[in-house]
Design an enzyme around this catalytic site. Structure first.
Site, PDB file in Angstrom:
ATOM      1  N   ARG A  79     -58.299  17.973  -2.437  1.00  0.00           N
ATOM      2  CA  ARG A  79     -57.566  17.987  -3.699  1.00  0.00           C
ATOM      3  C   ARG A  79     -58.096  16.881  -4.605  1.00  0.00           C
ATOM      4  O   ARG A  79     -58.475  15.814  -4.143  1.00  0.00           O
ATOM      5  CB  ARG A  79     -56.065  17.775  -3.458  1.00  0.00           C
ATOM      6  CG  ARG A  79     -55.347  19.006  -2.881  1.00  0.00           C
ATOM      7  CD  ARG A  79     -53.861  18.733  -2.686  1.00  0.00           C
ATOM      8  NE  ARG A  79     -53.639  17.709  -1.683  1.00  0.00           N
ATOM      9  CZ  ARG A  79     -53.353  16.442  -1.933  1.00  0.00           C
ATOM     10  NH1 ARG A  79     -53.201  16.021  -3.187  1.00  0.00           N
ATOM     11  NH2 ARG A  79     -53.182  15.588  -0.958  1.00  0.00           N
ATOM     12  N   TYR A 222     -61.373  24.681  -3.490  1.00  0.00           N
ATOM     13  CA  TYR A 222     -60.811  24.073  -2.289  1.00  0.00           C
ATOM     14  C   TYR A 222     -59.289  24.147  -2.184  1.00  0.00           C
ATOM     15  O   TYR A 222     -58.574  23.772  -3.107  1.00  0.00           O
ATOM     16  CB  TYR A 222     -61.215  22.584  -2.183  1.00  0.00           C
ATOM     17  CG  TYR A 222     -60.993  22.132  -0.780  1.00  0.00           C
ATOM     18  CD1 TYR A 222     -61.935  22.405   0.199  1.00  0.00           C
ATOM     19  CD2 TYR A 222     -59.786  21.568  -0.394  1.00  0.00           C
ATOM     20  CE1 TYR A 222     -61.695  22.091   1.514  1.00  0.00           C
ATOM     21  CE2 TYR A 222     -59.544  21.250   0.924  1.00  0.00           C
ATOM     22  CZ  TYR A 222     -60.509  21.512   1.871  1.00  0.00           C
ATOM     23  OH  TYR A 222     -60.253  21.214   3.178  1.00  0.00           O
ATOM     24  N   LYS A 231     -49.550  23.998  -3.077  1.00  0.00           N
ATOM     25  CA  LYS A 231     -49.041  22.779  -3.710  1.00  0.00           C
ATOM     26  C   LYS A 231     -48.634  23.029  -5.164  1.00  0.00           C
ATOM     27  O   LYS A 231     -47.631  22.504  -5.645  1.00  0.00           O
ATOM     28  CB  LYS A 231     -50.078  21.655  -3.623  1.00  0.00           C
ATOM     29  CG  LYS A 231     -50.401  21.236  -2.180  1.00  0.00           C
ATOM     30  CD  LYS A 231     -49.160  20.852  -1.464  1.00  0.00           C
ATOM     31  CE  LYS A 231     -49.198  20.582   0.009  1.00  0.00           C
ATOM     32  NZ  LYS A 231     -50.259  19.996   0.702  1.00  0.00           N
ATOM     33  N   HIS A 251     -42.400  18.286   0.448  1.00  0.00           N
ATOM     34  CA  HIS A 251     -43.629  18.306   1.276  1.00  0.00           C
ATOM     35  C   HIS A 251     -43.223  18.007   2.725  1.00  0.00           C
ATOM     36  O   HIS A 251     -43.464  16.912   3.226  1.00  0.00           O
ATOM     37  CB  HIS A 251     -44.583  17.247   0.728  1.00  0.00           C
ATOM     38  CG  HIS A 251     -45.973  17.302   1.266  1.00  0.00           C
ATOM     39  ND1 HIS A 251     -46.837  16.231   1.211  1.00  0.00           N
ATOM     40  CD2 HIS A 251     -46.669  18.297   1.870  1.00  0.00           C
ATOM     41  CE1 HIS A 251     -47.997  16.555   1.747  1.00  0.00           C
ATOM     42  NE2 HIS A 251     -47.924  17.808   2.160  1.00  0.00           N
ATOM     43  N   CYS A 275     -50.990  13.079   7.679  1.00  0.00           N
ATOM     44  CA  CYS A 275     -50.218  12.056   8.396  1.00  0.00           C
ATOM     45  C   CYS A 275     -49.315  12.642   9.467  1.00  0.00           C
ATOM     46  O   CYS A 275     -48.357  11.991   9.903  1.00  0.00           O
ATOM     47  CB  CYS A 275     -49.412  11.223   7.420  1.00  0.00           C
ATOM     48  SG  CYS A 275     -50.454  10.164   6.390  1.00  0.00           S
TER      49      CYS A 275
HETATM   50  P1  GTP Z   1     -51.662  17.942   5.580  1.00  0.00           P
HETATM   51  O1  GTP Z   1     -51.970  19.308   6.051  1.00  0.00           O
HETATM   52  O2  GTP Z   1     -52.796  17.305   4.848  1.00  0.00           O
HETATM   53  O3  GTP Z   1     -50.414  17.874   4.767  1.00  0.00           O
HETATM   54  O4  GTP Z   1     -51.530  16.987   6.890  1.00  0.00           O
HETATM   55  P2  GTP Z   1     -50.407  16.874   8.026  1.00  0.00           P
HETATM   56  O5  GTP Z   1     -49.333  15.950   7.567  1.00  0.00           O
HETATM   57  O6  GTP Z   1     -49.984  18.211   8.488  1.00  0.00           O
HETATM   58  O7  GTP Z   1     -51.198  16.093   9.178  1.00  0.00           O
HETATM   59  P3  GTP Z   1     -51.719  16.608  10.605  1.00  0.00           P
HETATM   60  O8  GTP Z   1     -50.595  16.954  11.541  1.00  0.00           O
HETATM   61  O9  GTP Z   1     -52.730  17.642  10.400  1.00  0.00           O
HETATM   62  O10 GTP Z   1     -52.405  15.287  11.150  1.00  0.00           O
HETATM   63  C1  GTP Z   1     -53.419  14.633  10.446  1.00  0.00           C
HETATM   64  C2  GTP Z   1     -54.195  13.733  11.348  1.00  0.00           C
HETATM   65  O11 GTP Z   1     -53.328  12.790  11.984  1.00  0.00           O
HETATM   66  C3  GTP Z   1     -54.898  14.496  12.474  1.00  0.00           C
HETATM   67  O12 GTP Z   1     -56.182  13.977  12.642  1.00  0.00           O
HETATM   68  C4  GTP Z   1     -54.037  14.214  13.677  1.00  0.00           C
HETATM   69  O13 GTP Z   1     -54.775  14.249  14.864  1.00  0.00           O
HETATM   70  C5  GTP Z   1     -53.457  12.833  13.396  1.00  0.00           C
HETATM   71  N1  GTP Z   1     -52.101  12.680  13.990  1.00  0.00           N
HETATM   72  C6  GTP Z   1     -51.074  13.556  13.903  1.00  0.00           C
HETATM   73  N2  GTP Z   1     -50.003  13.129  14.612  1.00  0.00           N
HETATM   74  C7  GTP Z   1     -50.359  11.947  15.151  1.00  0.00           C
HETATM   75  C8  GTP Z   1     -49.670  10.996  15.991  1.00  0.00           C
HETATM   76  O14 GTP Z   1     -48.525  11.172  16.382  1.00  0.00           O
HETATM   77  N3  GTP Z   1     -50.373   9.865  16.327  1.00  0.00           N
HETATM   78  C9  GTP Z   1     -51.648   9.644  15.896  1.00  0.00           C
HETATM   79  N4  GTP Z   1     -52.247   8.522  16.274  1.00  0.00           N
HETATM   80  N5  GTP Z   1     -52.337  10.524  15.130  1.00  0.00           N
HETATM   81  C10 GTP Z   1     -51.692  11.652  14.751  1.00  0.00           C
HETATM   82  C1  SPV Z   2     -52.370  18.454   1.713  1.00  0.00           C
HETATM   83  O1  SPV Z   2     -53.327  17.836   1.211  1.00  0.00           O
HETATM   84  O2  SPV Z   2     -51.213  17.971   1.783  1.00  0.00           O
HETATM   85  C2  SPV Z   2     -52.600  19.784   2.301  1.00  0.00           C
HETATM   86  C3  SPV Z   2     -53.882  20.429   2.080  1.00  0.00           C
HETATM   87  O3  SPV Z   2     -51.694  20.314   2.911  1.00  0.00           O
HETATM   88  S1  SPV Z   2     -54.037  21.123   0.487  1.00  0.00           S
HETATM   89  O4  SPV Z   2     -53.765  22.549   0.586  1.00  0.00           O
HETATM   90  O5  SPV Z   2     -55.428  20.936   0.057  1.00  0.00           O
HETATM   91  O6  SPV Z   2     -53.096  20.519  -0.406  1.00  0.00           O
HETATM   92 MN    MN Z   3     -49.813  18.979   3.063  1.00  0.00          MN
END
Ligand code: GTP
Ligand code: SPV
Ligand code: MN
Length: 607
Positions: A79, A222, A231, A251, A275
């Site tokens: 993004r 993207y 979003k 979110h 995160c």
């Molecule tokens: P978006 O799709 O961008 O909104 O991300 P998200 O909030 O869904 O994050 P996601 O669960 O994909 O995790 C992002 C990164 O953080 C990945 O590389 C995970 O492996 C790492 N991660 C997720 N949960 C944990 C955790 O509990 N501990 C640690 N150390 N890393 C974590």
């Molecule tokens: C984020 O960045 O929070 C995502 C991926 O979930 S995107 O669809 O690019 O916003």
């Molecule tokens: Mn997201």
């Protein structure tokens, strides 16, 4: 007026007058070679996938059915927040955290970019619905795009095609409202000019007209820049709808936690991009007898039900998950979901046997094609997959999908978790004393920037409710909306609010808390707090458990690490105060007085 003859333009499968007039208007402006009304059928998907393979955008995987590898232009990987605009009539409605331009000026600028921008291309018209099709008041949209990749991805991420279009006109003939969402990669083709696998433009605009409930996007293919139901619609436009109508567009993931006694608890959690939302949503608990089912991994729409409780619905239909770090240990349910196929992988590595691989996945290959389409070996200096590489996969394939996932009523939320990525200061878990204190936690939460957005990774920034890049209006008004939502609800029916941090580090930079499936220990404590069963200690920042209050039976980490993850260090927190003050100063006059009161009492408690 003579109508321009563009093949397909007149074969609209709807009588909805505004759909017809808007699609014609866009076609006349952008001048595509042909128009395709997307019906969402399997035959159509097969045709579009074949075209994407032909164009070099997709490489079919040998190891997963109906799945594809795509590599973006190296400059189109995330993004683009600095190119994202909220074009409200008044700048004061966009606020200090959004880019703003007057709608007339933005339209004039973008109309020039859009003029003829689809020359040599197909213009796809995608009717879609965010949220269950069975909703009495379905949230509809039309995305127009000139990138077939977007069609293939929208098919996974949204309820789209004929089944959505049917909802545009009610049984009694009333034409429903919809969000017009225009997308172009901004790469017209001159006669004879060869296409590239990932067309895009250096000039990018991701633009929202909140009063008109309209989205214009240009220059990027993207994820969040181009899949406009996500979003752009479900957060930026929907947050404005939610403000006007008294609900919340957030979110947040939505999960269902089932205790050994089969008691069910629904939770929503807001963590910034990359995160941990997807991972928590699909969590495999490490504590015996507890189970998690998934309802959503990125976005929650929450409204009060007739019983006064807050009910959450996930508007999406698929997962657009961060690939790196996903493996059979951290997120086995995501691995099972993608293994069933029907998925698009963007900017991961392609192995020589036609599978995908990324950093953190088991089975590191001896050789692969990197996301930059270069030879890659374990000795390479660069990662095989981009840190923001993604899998796009249907929710319906998730083995732990909650059976009620498609219920328009949604699920009643018992707890809201806010969380960020902080190496210091913020304890593993911290319970708010009440709704207002919880809103303060959300309003002041902070996180290190990740690769999900273009820019410097690692910088700590305030990210209220993980919505900083996604609020469709003024952040102060947004916080006030959260405060008001709490005032209008019966106190004992509001979800309890917690602030979590899975990412605190020790002196040697290792994570103090094992995370992933072990986060179930924190969720168990949350449930026990809801039930009034578990202990917590009053600290200046909130109610925090000791290691004894948590179930840490069988955890591998030393007890000192758990203690350190839970520690509330008053000195560290004192250092947060000027940062929070700076943040409130940035928000300006519109910081709700209740939030200023919370800050004052936090200062007093810290001494
Ligand atoms: P978006 O799709 O961008 O909104 O991300 P998200 O909030 O869904 O994050 P996601 O669960 O994909 O995790 C992002 C990164 O953080 C990945 O590389 C995970 O492996 C790492 N991660 C997720 N949960 C944990 C955790 O509990 N501990 C640690 N150390 N890393 C974590
Ligand atoms: C984020 O960045 O929070 C995502 C991926 O979930 S995107 O669809 O690019 O916003
Ligand atoms: Mn997201």
């Amino acid at each position: 007026m003579t109508a321009v003859a563009i093949p397909g333009l007149d074969s609209a499968p709807t009588s909805h007058s505004r759909v017809l007039s808007w699609v014609r208007e866009v076609a006349e402006l952008t001048n595509p070679d042909r128009v395709v009304w997307v019906d969402g059928s399997d035959e159509e998907a097969a045709r579009i996938n074949a075209e994407l393979v032909e164009a070099g955008t997709f490489v079919p995987l040998k190891s997963k059915p109906n799945s594809y590898w795509a590599a973006s232009d190296p400059d189109d990987v995330a993004r683009v927040e600095e190119r994202t605009y909220i074009c409200s009539q008044n700048e004061s409605d966009a606020g200090p955290t959004n880019n703003w331009m007057h709608p007339d000026e933005m339209k004039a600028t973008m109309q020039e970019l859009y003029r003829g921008c689809m020359r040599g291309r197909t213009m796809y018209v995608i009717p879609f619905c965010m949220g269950p099709l069975g909703d009495d008041n379905p949230k509809l949209g039309i995305e127009i795009t000139d990138f077939a990749y977007v069609v293939a991805s929208m098919r996974v991420m949204t309820r789209m095609g004929s089944k959505a279009l049917e909802k545009f006109v009610t049984a009694d003939g009333t034409e429903r409202e919809f969000v017009p969402a225009l997308h172009s990669v901004g790469a017209p083709l001159e006669p004879g000019q060869a296409d590239v696998p990932w067309p895009c433009n250096e000039t990018k605009y991701i633009t929202h007209f909140p009063e008109e409930r309209m989205i214009w996007s240009y220059g990027s293919g993207y994820g969040g820049n181009s899949l406009l139901g996500k979003k752009c619609y479900s957060l930026r436009i929907a947050s404005v709808m939610a403000r006007d109508e008294g609900w919340l567009a957030e979110h947040m993931l939505i999960l269902k936690l089932i205790s050994p006694e089969d008691k069910v608890y629904y939770m929503a959690a807001a963590f910034p991009s990359a995160c941990g939302k997807t991972n928590l949503a699909m969590l495999q608990p490490t504590i015996p007898g507890w189970r998690v089912e998934t309802l959503g991994d990125d976005i929650a729409w929450m409204r009060f039900g007739k019983d006064g409780r807050l009910y959450a619905v996930n508007p999406e239909y698929g997962f657009f998950g961060v690939a790196p770090g996903t493996n059979w240990h951290t997120n086995p349910n995501a691995m099972r979901t993608i293994d069933q196929g029907n998925s698009v992988f963007t900017n991961v590595a392609l192995t020589d046997d036609g599978d995908v691989w990324w950093e953190g996945m088991e089975g590191k290959p001896e050789h692969a094609t990197s996301w930059k389409k270069q030879d890659w070996t374990p000795d390479s200096d660069e990662p095989a997959a981009h840190p923001n590489s993604r899998y796009c996969t249907p929710m319906s394939q998730c083995p732990i999908l909650a059976p009620e996932w498609d219920d328009p009523q949604g699920v009643p939320i018992s707890a809201i978790l806010f969380g960020g990525r902080r190496a210091t200061t913020v304890p593993l878990v911290n319970e708010a004393r009440d709704w207002q204190h919880g809103v303060f936690m959300g309003a002041t939460m902070s996180s290190e920037k990740t690769a999900a957005a273009a820019g410097k990774v690692g910088e700590v920034r305030r990210d209220p409710m993980a919505m900083l890049p996604f609020m469709g209006y003024h952040v102060g008004d947004y916080l006030n909306h959260w405060v008001e939502v709490g005032k209008n609800a019966a106190d004992n029916k509001l979800p309890k609010i917690f602030y979590v941090n899975w990412f605190r580090r020790g002196d040697d930079k290792r994570f103090l808390w094992p995370g992933f499936g072990e986060n179930s220990r924190v969720l168990k404590w949350v449930v026990e707090r809801i039930e009034g069963k578990a202990n917590a200690t009053e600290t200046p920042v909130g109610l925090v458990p000791t290691a004894d209050d948590l179930d840490i039976d069988g955890i591998k980490e030393p007890r000192e690490d758990v203690d350190a993850a839970l520690e509330v260090n008053v000195d560290e927190w004192r250092q947060e105060i000027p940062l929070i003050e700076e943040w409130f100063a940035k928000i300006g006059d519109k910081v709700p007085s209740t939030m200023r009161d919370e800050l004052e009492s936090l200062k007093q408690r810290l001494g």
